[in-house]
Design an enzyme around this catalytic site. Structure first.
Site, PDB file in Angstrom:
ATOM      1  N   ASP A 159       0.736  -1.365   0.023  1.00 42.00           N
ATOM      2  CA  ASP A 159      -0.033  -0.021   0.009  1.00 42.00           C
ATOM      3  C   ASP A 159       0.715   1.357   0.011  1.00 42.00           C
ATOM      4  O   ASP A 159       0.333   2.438  -0.357  1.00 42.00           O
ATOM      5  CB  ASP A 159      -1.031  -0.273   1.310  1.00 42.00           C
ATOM      6  CG  ASP A 159      -1.984  -1.077   1.437  1.00 42.00           C
ATOM      7  OD1 ASP A 159      -2.008  -1.979   0.223  1.00 42.00           O
ATOM      8  OD2 ASP A 159      -2.577  -1.298   2.292  1.00 42.00           O
ATOM      9  N   GLU A 257      -8.868   0.592  -4.094  1.00 39.80           N
ATOM     10  CA  GLU A 257      -9.808   0.096  -3.232  1.00 39.80           C
ATOM     11  C   GLU A 257     -10.250   1.072  -2.073  1.00 39.80           C
ATOM     12  O   GLU A 257      -9.325   2.075  -2.033  1.00 39.80           O
ATOM     13  CB  GLU A 257      -8.883  -1.249  -2.553  1.00 39.80           C
ATOM     14  CG  GLU A 257      -9.466  -1.874  -1.426  1.00 39.80           C
ATOM     15  CD  GLU A 257      -8.460  -2.824  -0.873  1.00 39.80           C
ATOM     16  OE1 GLU A 257      -8.863  -3.637   0.001  1.00 39.80           O
ATOM     17  OE2 GLU A 257      -7.369  -2.819  -1.125  1.00 39.80           O
ATOM     18  N   SER A 531      23.863   3.984 -17.459  1.00 40.82           N
ATOM     19  CA  SER A 531      24.882   4.168 -16.644  1.00 40.82           C
ATOM     20  C   SER A 531      24.930   4.981 -15.456  1.00 40.82           C
ATOM     21  O   SER A 531      25.720   4.850 -14.363  1.00 40.82           O
ATOM     22  CB  SER A 531      26.074   4.719 -17.437  1.00 40.82           C
ATOM     23  OG  SER A 531      26.422   3.973 -18.667  1.00 40.82           O
TER      24      SER A 531
END
Length: 750
Positions: A159, A257, A531
């Site tokens: 979360d 959610e 790099s």
């Protein structure tokens, strides 16, 4: 390295994982076990979370218990949600087990609920000790020895709802899985012109939903911190209708959610689907990702974060084991949580972390949007702004005459370049500014090979790897022609995306301003190179994608080495003269050695290393030996010479193989980190070019990731902080992590 336990400092350190499992936990457990043993202490694996602590499901760990676990998902010691531990009696049972095994140092990996349980155990510890002694269940000696519980926490939660930490272990892997899933959905949605409503986890925190929405160019996102207005169906459908008119064939809506409307009524995927189908007559599908978000192998970032947090947690709990060096309140030590701040691990007071996280969740539940978002941090608020600009279509027609900004890609192509170009273009178009894409480097500018970039034709670029414009390794030369190109297209600002050569190019252009008036324009460099050698920033675009791909390949090579005679693998990474990729690869894959330019080794050193490696292979304490060599580690000792040294020592008993990963390291689809960071950097680059005052006194800057934020770093100020011969910064923060390679792999004797 040989090290023996010292009896007088033989403390028992316990490690447990609790709550929902998250990727990176195994890397943390490995680091905790090995650093505890390295310091000469006992380490205990507490299996099945707090349930195992109550039932005594505990095993003393040795060095090999945690071999070859870094790449595994989930928790190797198991986890659970334990209702009994929520009670005082349950915690007292756990304390009794800990006293019996003399585990007075505890490291807990889990979410806010797990850490809260650990804090309660610590607060009650003294009382439990007195009661157990009074009941005759422990001796006076044991009671005195364990009068204090030393506790450290590591946030393990997908979360990412810990307020004090930029990231919790598991969150990056979850985002990676979400992006992978949505990338697949977009392909089928494109074919059938569908709308997908994708439901993601997150509980009361919208981090996963909001970050994923930016990374996959979602059209709309619902997340708990900002409950949608009552007229959200109309707003949503109007937006979908408008992007369809711009030629978009598919739509992605992300539903977090725990999302509710302004009255606290939950909004579900079925409701969103019905509203779109009724109002727009479009075909809608719901995809609930569920526990797939927790699955698979951990990403590079979660592996590295788990290792670093585990190592720091051991330093924290053991630092006062001899001299009492920890801050104290009365007789009690202050428990700390390992938190990521920028690229540093900081130790924050556990009670503060719990309090802050609880407050943020409560404000979200009570729909106090402004406070909830502020508690999540400024980056959280910025993400919604970014999403609005890059996903909402233009409301006005572009004027025929306007300012013109240009974008050019310099160096090797890498992930994130297109994402930065995408957001820069859309931000500019919203401000009624045209953007020209210069194709194939400086030659493209000199030859007039440019392309008009628009809101429509950069669609999908954030998810595309490489360089859509074509990147070229070259510095600006023949300045007369470059000046002609800038004048011919009336360019008012320039964005250069690339690595060390991009920085050099900006420096050359700035130094030529007195000779060419057309160069007196705002210039911004967005660092993009695997790099990670561009000065002015801690992390460049492309690095995360490259390391995820390298980890995947090294995992496969490691598996092969364990099952065949070829026990010594020399794996060569890119990175030019910078040893960043090699060091990070060794840390995140559990490789035994990293050969880099910044840490010189002689033939004699390598010969001794080969002898020690053979001894360990012969003893059976080492299943395989992985050496990660940076391509620019040494001109005097190339990879073939390293192989010859090992071949001579192994004397045909063990095979030695070289694998050069080559251009596969550049990766395919960009990782979620590179996508969303590229978009952030593109937005910040536009803000600097359109309003140079934001950059300060100098209007030729690098966008640097410093700490958790993006900063404008003047190019001229960096001139004395680099080595132009080798193309690297003089100070490289990641070298401080190099000693961990040996610390995590040098076997001990007991």
């Amino acid at each position: 390295m040989e090290q023996k336990f010292q009896k007088e400092k033989n403390h028992g350190v316990g490690v447990l994982t609790s709550g929902g499992d998250s990727q990176g936990m195994n890397a943390a457990v490995r680091a905790i076990v090995r650093e505890t043993l390295r310091q000469g202490h006992r380490c205990y694996l507490i299996r099945e979370g707090y349930t195992g602590l109550i039932t005594g499901n505990i095993e003393q760990a040795n060095w090999n218990h945690v071999a070859n676990v870094t790449h595994l998902g989930g928790s190797m010691i198991g986890t659970s949600r334990c209702d009994e531990f929520r009670t005082s009696d349950g915690r007292k049972k756990a304390a009794k087990v800990m006293f019996e095994k003399r585990i007075f140092y505890l490291i807990v990996i889990g979410g806010d609920g797990s850490l809260m349980g650990a804090q309660k155990l610590k607060e009650e510890w003294g009382r439990f000790g007195e009661e157990l002694f009074a009941e005759g269940k422990i001796t006076e000696e044991v009671a005195n020895e364990g009068r204090e519980l030393h506790l450290a926490g590591i946030v393990g939660s997908i979360d990412n709802d810990c307020i004090e930490s930029d990231k919790s272990i598991g969150s990056d892997t979850a985002l990676h899985r979400i992006c992978e899933a949505i990338d697949g959905l977009v392909m089928t949605a494109q074919s059938h012109q569908r709308v997908f409503v994708v439901e993601v986890m997150g509980r009361h925190c919208g981090y996963l939903a909001l970050t994923a929405a930016i990374a996959v160019e979602a059209d709309y996102v619902f997340y708990p911190e900002i409950p949608p207005d009552d007229n959200w169906p109309e707003q949503l459908c109007n937006l979908l209708d408008s992007v369809r008119k711009f030629g978009k064939r598919q739509n992605v809506i992300i539903l977090g959610e725990g999302v509710t409307n302004s009255k606290g009524v939950k909004i579900g995927g079925k409701q969103v689907k019905e509203e779109i189908e009724t109002r727009l007559q479009l075909e809608v599908r719901i995809a609930t990702l569920g526990h797939l978000q927790r699955g698979g192998s951990p990403t590079f970032l979660d592996r590295l974060l788990g290792l670093r947090m585990g190592y720091e947690a051991v330093q924290e709990v053991l630092k006062n084991s001899e001299d009492g060096g920890s801050p104290v309140i009365g007789q009690k030590t202050i428990s700390k949580v390992m938190c990521l701040r920028g690229h540093n691990i900081e130790r924050i007071e556990l009670s503060r972390v719990i309090r802050q996280s609880e407050t943020a969740n409560e404000e979200t539940i009570h729909r106090n949007s402004d406070l909830a978002c502020r508690l999540r941090g400024f980056g959280f608020l910025d993400k919604q702004t970014y999403l609005n600009f890059v996903s909402v279509p233009l409301s006005t027609v572009m004027p025929e005459r306007s300012k013109v900004f240009a974008v050019i890609h310099i160096g090797s192509p890498c992930a994130g370049m297109n994402a930065a170009t995408f957001s820069f273009t859309r931000m500019a178009n919203h401000s009624r500014i045209q953007v020209l894409g210069i194709k194939n480097g400086w030659d493209g500018l000199k030859n007039g090979d440019v392309k008009l970039l628009t809101w429509e034709n950069v669609q999908g670029w954030a998810q595309a790897g490489g360089s859509m414009l074509g990147a070229k390794r070259q510095l600006p030369s023949d300045m007369d022609k470059i000046a002609e190109g800038l004048n011919a297209h009336n360019i008012d600002g320039l964005l250069i995306i690339g690595g060390f050569m991009a920085f050099q190019s900006a420096l050359i252009l700035q130094n030529k301003r007195n000779d060419y008036s057309c160069l007196s324009i705002p210039i911004v460099v967005v660092p993009a190179t695997i790099s990670n050698n561009c000065p002015g920033t801690c992390m460049s675009l492309g690095v995360d994608t490259a390391l995820n791909e390298i980890c995947r390949q090294v995992d496969n090579i490691s598996q092969n080495a364990m099952g065949c005679k070829n026990k010594v693998m020399i794996i060569e990474t890119m990175g030019s003269r910078s040893g960043f990729l090699a060091t990070m690869t060794a840390l995140s894959t559990g490789s035994q050695y990293a050969l880099i330019r910044q840490r010189k080794k002689s033939e004699k050193d390598l010969y001794q290393l080969a002898i020690e490696t053979k001894q360990r292979l012969d003893s059976g304490n080492l299943e395989k030996f992985l050496m990660i060599r940076s391509e620019g580690a040494s001109e005097e000792i190339p990879a073939q010479m390293v192989k010859r040294i090992f071949d001579k020592v192994m004397n045909l008993k063990y095979g030695v193989r070289i694998t050069n990963l080559g251009y596969s390291q550049l990766g395919g689809h960009p990782s979620c980190f590179d996508r969303q960071m590229g978009i952030r950097m593109g937005v910040r680059a536009f803000e600097g070019i359109v309003n140079p005052a934001k950059m300060g006194k100098r209007d030729c800057c690098v966008i640097g990731l410093r700490g958790s934020g993006l900063r404008y770093v003047p190019v001229q100020g960096l001139e004395n902080k680099v080595c132009f011969q080798h193309g690297i910064p003089l100070h490289m923060w990641w070298l401080d992590l190099y000693p961990l390679v040996e610390a995590m792999t040098s076997e001990l004797t007991f």
